[in-house]
Design a protein around this motif. Structure first.
Motif, PDB file in Angstrom:
ATOM      1  N   UNK A 110     164.977 115.485  94.092  1.00  9.15           N
ATOM      2  CA  UNK A 110     163.980 116.287  93.546  1.00  9.15           C
ATOM      3  C   UNK A 110     162.825 114.842  92.936  1.00  9.15           C
ATOM      4  N   UNK A 111     161.868 114.835  92.647  1.00  9.23           N
ATOM      5  CA  UNK A 111     161.314 114.112  91.450  1.00  9.23           C
ATOM      6  C   UNK A 111     160.366 114.546  90.956  1.00  9.23           C
ATOM      7  N   UNK A 112     160.640 114.087  89.650  1.00  6.46           N
ATOM      8  CA  UNK A 112     159.280 114.439  88.187  1.00  6.46           C
ATOM      9  C   UNK A 112     157.891 113.221  88.442  1.00  6.46           C
ATOM     10  N   UNK A 113     157.083 113.931  88.238  1.00  5.37           N
ATOM     11  CA  UNK A 113     156.060 113.028  87.688  1.00  5.37           C
ATOM     12  C   UNK A 113     155.120 113.293  86.740  1.00  5.37           C
ATOM     13  N   UNK A 114     154.796 112.267  86.019  1.00  5.72           N
ATOM     14  CA  UNK A 114     154.076 112.661  84.749  1.00  5.72           C
ATOM     15  C   UNK A 114     153.204 111.984  84.722  1.00  5.72           C
ATOM     16  N   UNK A 115     151.502 112.312  84.154  1.00  7.62           N
ATOM     17  CA  UNK A 115     150.615 111.258  84.069  1.00  7.62           C
ATOM     18  C   UNK A 115     150.383 110.962  82.543  1.00  7.62           C
ATOM     19  N   UNK A 116     150.783 109.673  82.161  1.00  6.94           N
ATOM     20  CA  UNK A 116     150.440 109.879  80.567  1.00  6.94           C
ATOM     21  C   UNK A 116     149.521 109.057  80.390  1.00  6.94           C
ATOM     22  N   UNK A 117     148.289 109.377  79.203  1.00  9.89           N
ATOM     23  CA  UNK A 117     147.704 108.806  78.745  1.00  9.89           C
ATOM     24  C   UNK A 117     147.594 108.832  77.015  1.00  9.89           C
ATOM     25  N   UNK A 118     147.121 108.028  76.808  1.00 10.75           N
ATOM     26  CA  UNK A 118     147.110 107.003  75.294  1.00 10.75           C
ATOM     27  C   UNK A 118     146.405 106.762  75.623  1.00 10.75           C
ATOM     28  N   UNK A 119     146.067 107.186  74.116  1.00 10.99           N
ATOM     29  CA  UNK A 119     144.373 107.366  73.623  1.00 10.99           C
ATOM     30  C   UNK A 119     144.305 106.191  73.122  1.00 10.99           C
ATOM     31  N   UNK A 120     143.361 105.474  72.013  1.00 10.87           N
ATOM     32  CA  UNK A 120     143.422 104.143  71.245  1.00 10.87           C
ATOM     33  C   UNK A 120     143.190 105.059  69.896  1.00 10.87           C
ATOM     34  N   UNK A 121     143.362 104.530  69.558  1.00 13.33           N
ATOM     35  CA  UNK A 121     142.931 105.008  67.317  1.00 13.33           C
ATOM     36  C   UNK A 121     141.904 105.433  67.388  1.00 13.33           C
TER      37      UNK A 121
END
Length: 267
Positions: A110-121
């Motif tokens: 099993x594999x889990x996938x997470x799409x992370x978005x880091x927004x600028x201040x």
């Protein structure tokens, strides 16, 4: 890209848990990426990848191992792992941390996938007068400009109260983004808002010296309100005339009755 990865994993006999999850955070904040494992089994190894680059691994009750030189060293000294669940925490997040993270197990297919978005201040937008347009205009209207610098993936909007007057979308990094607004007069209900999906910054138009202030008169009201006020004024005028006419007639009638009741004795 994500669909392609999922297809490859399925063809390889690996189970992809649910859909790709999404996480969003503002840079500088810490973010925890959930492994979706309730508890790590004995001798089970949990691996985390950023794209296809291994960045961390952990076994239950054993020391975590981080690969600080991988991914161009961007995660060095900024990762933590939970030895019970295998969840990954990124400290002091950066915009370059945005991307696809995968977590897999050595004992589970099993594999889990997470799409992370880091927004600028987000900076606070700045409202100023567009002096070039105002100086060349012979009318009483004025032009305002709302500006934001070094922004991307944001929306810049002019509001009057809760109503949007105009807006622009900035996708790529821009050194400066401007949004014009043309007005006859201003009041404190106007504001400029800079926002992304998780944060916003608002600048209210408190400085009415940029344009002349709207006077509280009929000419500054909306068309419908102006018509209503004129109609009410007309009705008040008609009512006043009617009262005056009634009063004059009443006095005239009283005078006639008085003459009939007390006729002149000149005869």
């Amino acid at each position: 890209m994500i669909v392609f990865i999922c297809l490859c994993l399925c063809q390889a006999g690996v189970f992809v848990a649910d859909a790709v999850k999404s996480e969003s955070v503002t840079e500088g904040e810490s973010v925890s990426l959930n492994s979706s494992f309730t508890q790590i089994h004995r001798d089970e190894e949990i691996n985390w990848k950023f794209g296809d680059i291994l960045i961390a691994k952990v076994k239950k009750n054993k020391e975590s191992k981080f690969f600080g030189d991988n991914a161009e060293g961007r995660f060095r000294d900024r990762l933590k792992l939970d030895h019970q669940t295998g969840s990954l925490t990124i400290i002091n997040s950066r915009t370059t941390d945005s991307g696809l993270y995968t977590v897999s197990s050595s004992e589970r297919d099993m594999i889990n996938m997470i799409n992370l978005t880091v927004y600028a201040r987000l900076p606070v937008p700045v409202i100023s007068s567009n002096s070039s347009l105002n100086s060349s205009s012979s009318s009483s209207s004025c032009s305002l400009v709302c500006s934001a610098v070094n922004v991307s993936h944001v929306t810049l909007s002019w509001f009057k109260g809760n109503s949007v007057l105009s807006s622009i979308r900035v996708s790529d990094l821009s050194s400066r983004s401007d949004l014009l607004l043309h007005l006859e007069c201003v009041d404190d209900s106007y504001s400029c808002v800079l926002n992304n999906p998780i944060r916003n910054q608002t600048q209210h138009l408190y400085n009415t010296q940029l344009c002349h202030t709207c006077a509280r008169c009929v000419c500054c009201c909306g068309f419908t309100e102006a018509v209503i006020r004129l109609a009410l004024s007309a009705l008040v005028g008609v009512a006043t005339v009617a009262v005056l006419v009634y009063d004059i007639r009443s006095r005239s009638l009283q005078q006639k009755k008085s003459v009939q009741k007390y006729p002149s004795n000149s005869d």
